[in-house]
Design an enzyme around this catalytic site. Sequence first.
Site, short mmCIF file in Angstrom:
data_model
loop_
_atom_site.label_atom_id
_atom_site.label_comp_id
_atom_site.label_asym_id
_atom_site.label_seq_id
_atom_site.Cartn_x
_atom_site.Cartn_y
_atom_site.Cartn_z
CB THR A 122 5.33 5.54 1.29
OG1 THR A 122 5.82 4.86 0.13
CG2 THR A 122 6.50 5.85 2.21
CB CYS A 180 3.24 0.51 -6.65
SG CYS A 180 3.49 -1.25 -6.93
N GLY A 203 0.83 -1.20 0.00
CA GLY A 203 0.00 0.00 0.00
C GLY A 203 0.85 1.24 0.00
CD GLU A 226 4.86 -3.32 -3.71
OE1 GLU A 226 5.29 -2.15 -3.95
OE2 GLU A 226 3.78 -3.73 -4.13
CB ALA A 280 -0.58 2.92 5.07
N GLY A 281 2.57 2.43 5.28
CA GLY A 281 3.67 1.51 5.55
C GLY A 281 4.55 1.98 6.69
#
Length: 484
Positions: A232, A286, A230, A252, A234-235
Amino acid sequence: MTLDRDALFIGGAWAKPATDAVLEVVSPHSEEVVARVPEGSTADIDAAVAAARRAFDEGPWPRMSPAERIEVVQNLSGLYAARLEEMATIISTEMGSPISFSNLAQAPAPWMQIEAFLAIAREFPWESTRPGALGADVVVRHEPVGVVAAIPPWNVPQFTVLSKVVPALLAGCTVVVKPAPETPLDCYLLAELLVEAGVPEGVVSIVAGGREVGEHLVRHPGVDKVAFTGSTAAGRKIGAICGEQLKRVSLELGGKSAAIILDDADETTAIEGLKFLGVMNSGQACVAQTRVLVSRERHDAFAAALASAIGGMKVGDPMDPATEIGPMVAQRQQERVEKYIALGQEEGAELLVGGNGRPDGLDTGWYVRPTVFAGVDNRMRIAQEEIFGPVLSVIPYVDVADAIRIANDSEYGLAGSVWTADPDAGLEVARGVRTGTYGINTYTMDFAAPFGGFKASGVGREFGPEGLAQYTEAKSVYLSAPAM
């Protein structure tokens, strides 16, 4: 045929949800509700994790031999292959991907992943013996990491689900999948296939829901590893939570990939490639090559030709096989892309084609005109931030070293490509660009090779033996004490 559902898939069986909350799946083309399904709650996540925990701690799946698990996943592969057309239609219905792209990638690529992981699993060193430095042999085992939380996005839902579920299953893990609220439907078909394939009770649960449910799953003490695809932003949050808990995590994330056009590149070939790679899945990818780097000498002519090609692509109903660019997944995404288009003009980029406003002939739907900017400075926000729509920026460079510098001047490092008549020159460029994946006169993913990003594009790898290893823990067994 109705796509409505009234149950959740918990512990390998259909279960009544804990609440009456409903997710409405809205067609991005018609803006009409096409299905209603239960919205998972934190209580449903608790039930799913409990089932996964029991199945891992007490059940047969982690204790089967790799060959036995391979046999079950092979069953899944055959069943999946027989339902590709149905899967493609469901994905196009729920998120608006052009059916041509769904038939090319949304459905077949997940099946190709299954086959690739099966081949990798058959050769994987699940247990091996090596000479120890102290004189005695050491057995090195790859054991399952435990309960996995798999969180895919809405843009390529099955592709990103199976990139996590399949290696986790082959490794002997149990899995709780939390699909995006925009795209819960494809996972219902997957659940049916898992049952039919013979995946044991408790091994896989699927609970669709929003951010609160996703965060509850990430924080859950019963989860051993989180696998997320998802944004960046949220990552970063997920990575922080997992870091606090020393929980295994693979991320990812986003990209802002550059396609470098060398002066000897064939213009027709490069532009045909960028028609797909720049705006694949309506730009909601992405790995999309959204920065196009061209020498100052070729910039104007190449940008004009690219704008002509992108502007001529057919925008419309995703179910029309002739459609090349469909709608954005939701109104919020349409508005986001339009804000970036307006921003590009404010920043001084030259709008060659597209711009804001509804595409001709489309009275409903969350559509955006395919857009090409020229004369873009890489410091502009449209060149630095992930737009996730059909918007390309053509950026001039001075020489090859400058092109590599510009390509690397990004917080992201996921993908990229170089276009040239000289493969050796292309390989030299590839060595200089800091991304996890790269293509010479193409861009693709080979499921036998690792996929993932440098920098803010993620942590860890999917696909290849490296992707399977992400779902294992390495254990060393010392066979005897060294002589003293």
